[in-house]
Every structure is written in structure tokens, then in C-alpha cells.
Design a protein around this motif. Structure first.
Motif, PDB file in Angstrom:
ATOM      1  N   SER A  60       0.831  -1.192   0.000  1.00 57.23           N
ATOM      2  CA  SER A  60       0.000   0.000   0.000  1.00 57.23           C
ATOM      3  C   SER A  60       0.868   1.245   0.000  1.00 57.23           C
ATOM      4  CB  SER A  60      -0.916   0.015   1.225  1.00 57.23           C
ATOM      5  OG  SER A  60      -0.178   0.284   2.396  1.00 57.23           O
ATOM      6  N   ALA A  61       0.260   2.358  -0.426  1.00 61.96           N
ATOM      7  CA  ALA A  61       0.988   3.629  -0.445  1.00 61.96           C
ATOM      8  C   ALA A  61       1.234   4.157   0.951  1.00 61.96           C
ATOM      9  CB  ALA A  61       0.206   4.662  -1.257  1.00 61.96           C
ATOM     10  N   THR A  62       0.373   3.759   1.896  1.00 65.37           N
ATOM     11  CA  THR A  62       0.418   4.333   3.245  1.00 65.37           C
ATOM     12  C   THR A  62       1.046   3.418   4.275  1.00 65.37           C
ATOM     13  OG1 THR A  62      -1.738   3.452   3.886  1.00 65.37           O
ATOM     14  CG2 THR A  62      -1.723   5.569   2.731  1.00 65.37           C
ATOM     15  N   GLY A 128     -12.031  12.189  -1.642  1.00 68.39           N
ATOM     16  CA  GLY A 128     -12.437  11.087  -0.785  1.00 68.39           C
ATOM     17  C   GLY A 128     -11.260  10.495  -0.031  1.00 68.39           C
ATOM     18  N   ILE A 129     -10.129  10.325  -0.712  1.00 66.10           N
ATOM     19  CA  ILE A 129      -8.944   9.792  -0.048  1.00 66.10           C
ATOM     20  C   ILE A 129      -8.386  10.809   0.940  1.00 66.10           C
ATOM     21  CG2 ILE A 129      -6.539   9.111  -0.452  1.00 66.10           C
ATOM     22  CD1 ILE A 129      -7.487   7.730  -3.003  1.00 66.10           C
ATOM     23  N   GLY A 130      -8.354  12.081   0.551  1.00 71.26           N
ATOM     24  CA  GLY A 130      -7.866  13.113   1.455  1.00 71.26           C
ATOM     25  C   GLY A 130      -8.697  13.226   2.717  1.00 71.26           C
ATOM     26  N   LYS A 131     -10.013  13.023   2.575  1.00 75.21           N
ATOM     27  CA  LYS A 131     -10.900  13.063   3.743  1.00 75.21           C
ATOM     28  C   LYS A 131     -10.576  11.920   4.699  1.00 75.21           C
ATOM     29  CE  LYS A 131     -14.574  14.508   6.020  1.00 75.21           C
ATOM     30  NZ  LYS A 131     -14.696  15.880   6.563  1.00 75.21           N
ATOM     31  N   VAL A 132     -10.404  10.724   4.127  1.00 74.44           N
ATOM     32  CA  VAL A 132     -10.181   9.534   4.938  1.00 74.44           C
ATOM     33  C   VAL A 132      -8.768   9.522   5.542  1.00 74.44           C
ATOM     34  CG1 VAL A 132      -9.966   7.024   4.772  1.00 74.44           C
ATOM     35  CG2 VAL A 132     -11.919   8.163   3.731  1.00 74.44           C
ATOM     36  N   GLU A 133      -7.789  10.038   4.800  1.00 72.93           N
ATOM     37  CA  GLU A 133      -6.409   9.981   5.268  1.00 72.93           C
ATOM     38  C   GLU A 133      -6.076  11.055   6.303  1.00 72.93           C
ATOM     39  OE1 GLU A 133      -4.311   7.720   4.880  1.00 72.93           O
ATOM     40  OE2 GLU A 133      -5.168   6.555   3.238  1.00 72.93           O
ATOM     41  N   SER A 134      -6.565  12.279   6.102  1.00 73.61           N
ATOM     42  CA  SER A 134      -6.127  13.359   6.993  1.00 73.61           C
ATOM     43  C   SER A 134      -7.230  14.350   7.345  1.00 73.61           C
ATOM     44  CB  SER A 134      -4.968  14.121   6.339  1.00 73.61           C
ATOM     45  OG  SER A 134      -5.417  14.833   5.194  1.00 73.61           O
ATOM     46  N   GLY A 135      -8.489  14.031   7.030  1.00 73.72           N
ATOM     47  CA  GLY A 135      -9.543  15.005   7.294  1.00 73.72           C
ATOM     48  C   GLY A 135      -9.317  16.278   6.503  1.00 73.72           C
ATOM     49  N   GLN A 136      -8.944  16.125   5.205  1.00 71.91           N
ATOM     50  CA  GLN A 136      -8.657  17.253   4.312  1.00 71.91           C
ATOM     51  C   GLN A 136      -7.586  18.158   4.917  1.00 71.91           C
ATOM     52  OE1 GLN A 136      -9.749  16.321   1.778  1.00 71.91           O
ATOM     53  NE2 GLN A 136     -11.954  16.097   1.554  1.00 71.91           N
ATOM     54  N   ALA A 137      -6.392  17.550   5.154  1.00 72.56           N
ATOM     55  CA  ALA A 137      -5.259  18.305   5.708  1.00 72.56           C
ATOM     56  C   ALA A 137      -5.643  18.977   7.024  1.00 72.56           C
ATOM     57  CB  ALA A 137      -4.737  19.329   4.703  1.00 72.56           C
ATOM     58  N   ARG A 138      -6.241  18.181   7.895  1.00 78.17           N
ATOM     59  CA  ARG A 138      -6.673  18.645   9.224  1.00 78.17           C
ATOM     60  C   ARG A 138      -7.552  19.894   9.125  1.00 78.17           C
ATOM     61  NH1 ARG A 138      -5.070  15.970  13.395  1.00 78.17           N
ATOM     62  NH2 ARG A 138      -3.292  14.566  13.293  1.00 78.17           N
ATOM     63  N   GLY A 139      -8.584  19.767   8.285  1.00 80.14           N
ATOM     64  CA  GLY A 139      -9.528  20.868   8.165  1.00 80.14           C
ATOM     65  C   GLY A 139      -8.999  22.040   7.367  1.00 80.14           C
ATOM     66  N   GLY A 140      -8.001  21.779   6.489  1.00 78.52           N
ATOM     67  CA  GLY A 140      -7.453  22.859   5.659  1.00 78.52           C
ATOM     68  C   GLY A 140      -6.497  23.767   6.381  1.00 78.52           C
ATOM     69  N   PRO A 185      -0.849  15.197   4.037  1.00 79.29           N
ATOM     70  CA  PRO A 185      -2.303  15.108   3.920  1.00 79.29           C
ATOM     71  C   PRO A 185      -2.787  13.891   3.143  1.00 79.29           C
ATOM     72  CG  PRO A 185      -1.439  16.883   2.550  1.00 79.29           C
ATOM     73  CD  PRO A 185      -0.320  16.441   3.430  1.00 79.29           C
ATOM     74  N   MET A 186      -1.935  13.324   2.282  1.00 83.42           N
ATOM     75  CA  MET A 186      -2.319  12.113   1.558  1.00 83.42           C
ATOM     76  C   MET A 186      -1.604  10.886   2.103  1.00 83.42           C
ATOM     77  SD  MET A 186      -4.526  13.509  -0.362  1.00 83.42           S
ATOM     78  CE  MET A 186      -5.047  12.411  -1.660  1.00 83.42           C
ATOM     79  N   GLN A 187      -0.850  11.034   3.198  1.00 86.89           N
ATOM     80  CA  GLN A 187      -0.280   9.941   3.986  1.00 86.89           C
ATOM     81  C   GLN A 187       0.573   8.972   3.148  1.00 86.89           C
ATOM     82  OE1 GLN A 187      -0.897   9.198   7.887  1.00 86.89           O
ATOM     83  NE2 GLN A 187      -0.258  11.208   7.139  1.00 86.89           N
ATOM     84  N   PHE A 188       1.570   9.514   2.449  1.00 90.91           N
ATOM     85  CA  PHE A 188       2.541   8.685   1.746  1.00 90.91           C
ATOM     86  C   PHE A 188       3.630   8.221   2.705  1.00 90.91           C
ATOM     87  CE2 PHE A 188       0.862  10.753  -2.062  1.00 90.91           C
ATOM     88  CZ  PHE A 188       0.903   9.718  -2.987  1.00 90.91           C
ATOM     89  N   ILE A 211      -0.140  20.162  -0.010  1.00 89.08           N
ATOM     90  CA  ILE A 211      -1.324  19.527  -0.567  1.00 89.08           C
ATOM     91  C   ILE A 211      -1.283  19.502  -2.096  1.00 89.08           C
ATOM     92  CG2 ILE A 211      -2.655  21.681  -0.473  1.00 89.08           C
ATOM     93  CD1 ILE A 211      -3.921  18.019  -0.110  1.00 89.08           C
ATOM     94  N   TYR A 212      -0.667  20.513  -2.743  1.00 88.43           N
ATOM     95  CA  TYR A 212      -0.555  20.478  -4.201  1.00 88.43           C
ATOM     96  C   TYR A 212       0.348  19.335  -4.643  1.00 88.43           C
ATOM     97  CZ  TYR A 212      -2.814  25.063  -4.470  1.00 88.43           C
ATOM     98  OH  TYR A 212      -3.706  26.099  -4.390  1.00 88.43           O
ATOM     99  N   ASP A 213       1.523  19.209  -3.995  1.00 86.29           N
ATOM    100  CA  ASP A 213       2.462  18.137  -4.343  1.00 86.29           C
ATOM    101  C   ASP A 213       1.840  16.776  -4.056  1.00 86.29           C
ATOM    102  OD1 ASP A 213       4.087  20.300  -4.774  1.00 86.29           O
ATOM    103  OD2 ASP A 213       5.570  19.800  -3.244  1.00 86.29           O
ATOM    104  N   ALA A 214       1.216  16.649  -2.888  1.00 86.73           N
ATOM    105  CA  ALA A 214       0.674  15.356  -2.469  1.00 86.73           C
ATOM    106  C   ALA A 214      -0.510  14.932  -3.336  1.00 86.73           C
ATOM    107  CB  ALA A 214       0.269  15.415  -1.003  1.00 86.73           C
ATOM    108  N   ALA A 215      -1.389  15.868  -3.692  1.00 84.59           N
ATOM    109  CA  ALA A 215      -2.548  15.525  -4.512  1.00 84.59           C
ATOM    110  C   ALA A 215      -2.115  15.085  -5.908  1.00 84.59           C
ATOM    111  CB  ALA A 215      -3.499  16.719  -4.602  1.00 84.59           C
TER     112      ALA A 215
END
Length: 579
Positions: A60-62, A128-140, A185-188, A211-215
Motif C-alpha cells: 500500500s501507499a500508506t 475522498g482519499i484526502g478526507k479519509v487519510e487526513s480530514g482534508q489536511a486537518r480541516g485545511g 495530507p495524503m499519507q505517503f 497539498i498540491y504536491d501530495a494531490a
């Protein structure tokens, strides 16, 4: 690694029956197209498909790090275009997406659509993945460049409740020199980031906490192995490559379907963190926050540096500087940044790469600008062996440099056109030329005499070898010409000849190609009625040339019968005398 027992979709939902019921309720209320994939074990985990080479050794990536299990609100959002009536928060889950985080997802979708349109990556999947992995970068909670105000780290992957992944980055990304941790935020995990990391915001760094790099990296990872995410099986495989748990797959798909039905933007830092995590029953191993970071390029021996923001002076009101205008507003032109001549032989790689620099009105470089490069004209050339067009982001010096440009087999010229995405500015065009493959030496592969009699056929065929700088020259087009002398440039009017497709004599052949070993066997050669010594010249682009001697002799004359012998060789009868 198998998922941990006790993962929950809601707090207290520990049994498979409760999980199934929760997913069924969600599917019935808002996601009719989502069907849970089949499971092959009691824990609900599902293995990655065989041959999925994009996943790291743990699968897995994470690194199977924990994730948020909160489901979307049961009330379906309004359709896109009517999101003004959406609630900000419903229950424990945040329905809106922070502005910068949402912009990063959409930019990644746009970039990957231009370079790999067949993947059909939707930004809602990243959300969807960002929500599950980090809550959208801890609420942005990100800065103006999209970097998280605090590094987001998963638990130590030491084999206790999670995958056992020894350190791969000397702690450069995760600050842990003993074991790896999922980052950003994407938990790599660091080993996956080393392969897939991107610099999507053009600051010169590949930062998993941006978040730009990770997305962008997550989108490329999901699209790997030629996946088409519009196909359900490929979509499932892509999500499972991120985390090998069927519960994870179901949770991500729930948010994916929810966001597809409409969402809304909320200010950065105002998002509400999800509550439930997949590891809640196994101790406090939730991702941690570190001191606010200023990411740096990783070094082999030390982690990214950290710096605490200065507190406001007592009695004053903290102020936030106005954000800089976006790159698409600041840029006024792009220009060639010293690309040079673009020339390559067929099938080869161009030495230069199309490069542009983006400038503002003051002539300063503009970073973070999306530039589209497109190959136009009739040609087999492509970027990196795959794409005819792609969108790149200018780096900290304002430059965008394409991957290696590879020539096709078609000779001639074509154009690479660079344009600014989202602006109507003058394009930059690069002329490129594909030339024929070359050989600087041609030799016969044997020394056997080539002979024939007039009106006959040469018994042996001509075998030649082409080389370039001493190495076999494959797929080189040779020209064979029958000439009267070494000084002649044109074909002879008589003497040995080849035959065309109709069987008619020709004394020049073109388009003869050497094989992968640089060898070429010529077609049969015939002799006309002329006897003598003739020359065959073979030439190649690049200067290779060889002259081969052909000898044509007249057939031996038939023996004349002697007067004293009969035609069959017996003595002739003696004439009788007459009286």
C-alpha cells in the motif's frame, strides 16, 4: 499486512454485520452505484491484484497506516451548481472542502487529464482519499502555498499493530530514523514518496506535506498500470493500492460518491476533523502533529527543519498579509529558455528539451504556472515514450521543462507548442526535425567472388553489415546502385540488375533496411547479355559506403565435331573407292 481487528465505520461498530449494515444504509440513502466488493476473509481485507507493480513491498501507499472511518452525512448534498444551500457541518463529518485543498485536487485532475486522459481521474476521488487519510489536511490548516501548518505523521510502522517498515529516508520526511511513518495530507510513506513525489506548486521541492504536491502524486499513483478509473474494477484496484482494506475501500467510495453529488468550499482552517479512526480500539496511535514546519529539500542525514511562528505582540491584533495574485494573473508572457536546436534520428532521443520561462510585468519569473506542451504535425514523436501533450508547472525559477522528447520513425519536421493554461497569451513554438538513422561504415560480410554468366543469375547473394561508431546500426535505410565505375554517381545503363515487383530489371534499389544486428541481405542479382566486370555501390545516411565487384562471363562455347570423328565420337567410315 492484514488490517487490524476492531476497525470501525462508526464508534462501536466492530462486527462485520454492523459494518455491512452501515454501508448498506449509506448505499440505500445516497450512493446507489456503490456496491461493496467481495471479501475473502473475516477481517474484510482484500489483497492487491496480482501484477500491480506500483505498490510498495507492504502492499500500500500508506503502509497500512490508520485512517478516518467517519461516513458522509446521510442527507445527500444538492447537485453541483446548487451548493449554496448546503450545511457547513452535519454530524461529526465536514461536508465542505477547504479552499486551498479543493484547488489542489482540481489542479491535479486537470494536470493528469492533459497527460493521461485515458485514466479519467476525478478530483472527487482525491477528495475522498484526502478526507479519509487526513480530514482534508486537518480541516485545511495550510499556508498560502498549500503546505500544512503542522507536519501530519502517522504512527511508527514498527510491526506492532501496523506494517513493519524500517526507515528508508534517514528520517528526512518523517523525522524517524528507525521506522517509516506515513507523511502529509495524503499519507505517503517515504519509500512511496521517493518514487511518486511531485513538485506541483513550483517551489522547487517535492514536499509530502504540501497539498498540491501530495494531490498530484496521489493522482499519478492511482492512475498507474494504465488504469481507467471510469471502470469499476480499476477504480477498486486503485483505492486498494492505497490501503489494502475492504473497509477502507468502502469508506473512500462513500465519500467519493458523496462529493460527486455536490459539495461546497469552506475557508482554509475552518474544517472540522473527523472523529472515528480505524485504530481507535488499539491505543492512541492516531497521526500526530509536529511543530509548524517550513519544508526543505530532504538531506540523507537530517529531517525537514521546523520553525515556530512568532506569537503576536500583546495588545495587538494578528494580521495576515494579503495573498499574492495567482500565477495565471501575474504572468504576462512565456518565452523560450534556451532550448536550442531540436534534432534527432528516427527512433532516437532529442538532445534538447523544450523549455519555457514564465515572466511577470517586471520580468521576474512566475512559479506555479500551468504550461501545456503539445506536439503538432504529422509525426510519431512523443514525450517520455508515451504522451503527445502534457501540462507542467513552472518551478521556482519560472521554468517548465518537458520530459525527454523521443522521435518516431517518420522523417521530417514537426512543432512543439507551449501555451499558458487559463490565459490567452502568445504561445512559444519549437521546430523539431527527425532525420534518417545513420551508418558511417558499410562492409561485406564475406569475401566470396560474385560471378554469373550472361543471361543468368548470380549464385550468391550479397550480405553487408552497417555500423555507427563501431556499433551495429539497426533499421538504417540503404541504397543499392549498379554503376559503371567508381566515379559514376548514376546507375549504369547495362550490366547486372535487380528485378522489381513486376519482374522488370532495375539498377537502383532504395528503402532497404538493416536488421537489429545491422545486417542486410540484398535481393537476387541477374546478368544481362553483357560480359565484363561491374560495380555495385551501397550507401547509407551518415556517410557509410561500399563498392562490390560483380563479374559476368560469357558461357563456354560448345565443342565443334572433328572431321575424323562422328558426332558420337566414333571413327568415321572410310569412303570406298570406285573403279
Amino acid at each position: 499486512m492484514a488490517a487490524q481487528l476492531g476497525r470501525r465505520l462508526r464508534r462501536g461498530a466492530t462486527s462485520g454485520a454492523v459494518v455491512a449494515a452501515a454501508v448498506a444504509a449509506l448505499a440505500a440513502s445516497q450512493a446507489p452505484g456503490v456496491a461493496p466488493p467481495p471479501t475473502d476473509n473475516a477481517s474484510g481485507d482484500q489483497s492487491i491484484g496480482a501484477g500491480d507493480a506500483t505498490t510498495p513491498p507492504d502492499g500500500s501507499a500508506t503502509g497500512q497506516s490508520p485512517y478516518y472511518t467517519d461516513l458522509p452525512p446521510l442527507n445527500t448534498p444538492n447537485k453541483p451548481g446548487t451548493s449554496v444551500d448546503l450545511p457547513i457541518v452535519t454530524g461529526p463529518a465536514e461536508a465542505g472542502i477547504p479552499a486551498t485543498v479543493l484547488a489542489a485536487y482540481k489542479r491535479a485532475e486537470q494536470s493528469i487529464a492533459s497527460s493521461d486522459a485515458s485514466c479519467h481521474l476525478p478530483w472527487q476521488l482525491l477528495a475522498g482519499i484526502g478526507k479519509v487519510e487526513s480530514g482534508q489536511a486537518r480541516g485545511g490548516r495550510v499556508d498560502a502555498n498549500g503546505t500544512t501548518l503542522s507536519a501530519i505523521l502517522g504512527p511508527q510502522l514498527n510491526g506492532v499493530g501496523f506494517a513493519n517498515i524500517s526507515d528508508t529516508d534517514n528520517g528526512a520526511y518523517d523525522g524517524d530514523a528507525k521506522h517509516d511513518r506515513a507523511v502529509g495530507p495524503m499519507q505517503f510513506i517515504p519509500s512511496t514518496w521517493a518514487t511518486w513525489g511531485q513538485d506541483a506548486n513550483g517551489d522547487g521541492r517535492k514536499d509530502p506535506n504540501n497539498i498540491y504536491d501530495a494531490a498530484q502524486a496521489a493522482g499519478l499513483y492511482l492512475c498507474a498500470n494504465n488504469r481507467d478509473l471510469a471502470v469499476k474494477a480499476d477504480l477498486d484496484r486503485a483505492i486498494l493500492s492505497y490501503n489494502r482494506s475492504t473497509e477502507y475501500l468502502r469508506t473512500v467510495l462513500s465519500w467519493f460518491e458523496y462529493y460527486k453529488r455536490g459539495t461546497h468550499q469552506v475557508p482554509d482552517g475552518t474544517g472540522v476533523l473527523p472523529v472515528d479512526r480505524s485504530d481507535s480500539s488499539s491505543g492512541d496511535t492516531s497521526p500526530t502533529q509536529t511543530t509548524p514546519t517550513a519544508p526543505v529539500t530532504p538531506s540523507p542525514s537530517k529531517p525537514p527543519t521546523t520553525a515556530k511562528p512568532k506569537p503576536p505582540t500583546p495588545g495587538t491584533t494578528p494580521t495576515t498579509p494579503p495573498p499574492a495574485p495567482p500565477a495565471t494573473v501575474r504572468v504576462v508572457r512565456i518565452k523560450d529558455a534556451g532550448t536550442g536546436a531540436l534534432t534527432a534520428t528516427a527512433g532516437g532521443v532529442f538532445a534538447g528539451r523544450p523549455t519555457v520561462v514564465a515572466l511577470d510585468a517586471a520580468g521576474k519569473p512566475v512559479a506555479g504556472l500551468s504550461v501545456r506542451f503539445e506536439i503538432t504535425g504529422t509525426t510519431g514523436a512523443n514525450f517520455g515514450g508515451v504522451a503527445k501533450s502534457l501540462t507542467l508547472t513552472t518551478n521556482s525559477t519560472g521554468k517548465a521543462v518537458t520530459p525527454l522528447l523521443r522521435a518516431g520513425e517518420q522523417l521530417g519536421t514537426f512543432t512543439v507548442r507551449a501555451t499558458v493554461v487559463g490565459r490567452t497569451l502568445a504561445p512559444v513554438e519549437f521546430d523539431a526535425t527527425v532525420t534518417a538513422r545513420e551508418a558511417d561504415t558499410l562492409v561485406r560480410s564475406d569475401a566470396k567472388a560474385l560471378t554469373a554468366t550472361t543471361g543468368g543469375q548470380f549464385a550468391d547473394r550479397v550480405l553487408v553489415k552497417a555500423t555507427l561508431d563501431g556499433a551495429p546500426a539497426a533499421s538504417v535505410a540503404l541504397t543499392a546502385t549498379m554503376v559503371g565505375s567508381a566515379q559514376d554517381s548514376g546507375a549504369a545503363g547495362k550490366g547486372p540488375f535487380f528485378k522489381d515487383a513486376n519482374g522488370d530489371p532495375v539498377r537502383t534499389l532504395t528503402g532497404l533496411k538493416t536488421d537489429e544486428n545491422g545486417l542486410l541481405t540484398l535481393p537476387d542479382i541477374y546478368a544481362d547479355g553483357e560480359a565484363g566486370t561491374f560495380l555495385l555501390r551501397l550507401t547509407a545516411p551518415g556517410g557509410g559506403s561500399v563498392l562490390i565487384e560483380l563479374t559476368v562471363t560469357a558461357p563456354a562455347p560448345e565443342p565443334t565435331p572433328s572431321p575424323s570423328t562422328s558426332p558420337d565420337g566414333s571413327p568415321s567410315p572410310t569412303p570406298s573407292s570406285t573403279s
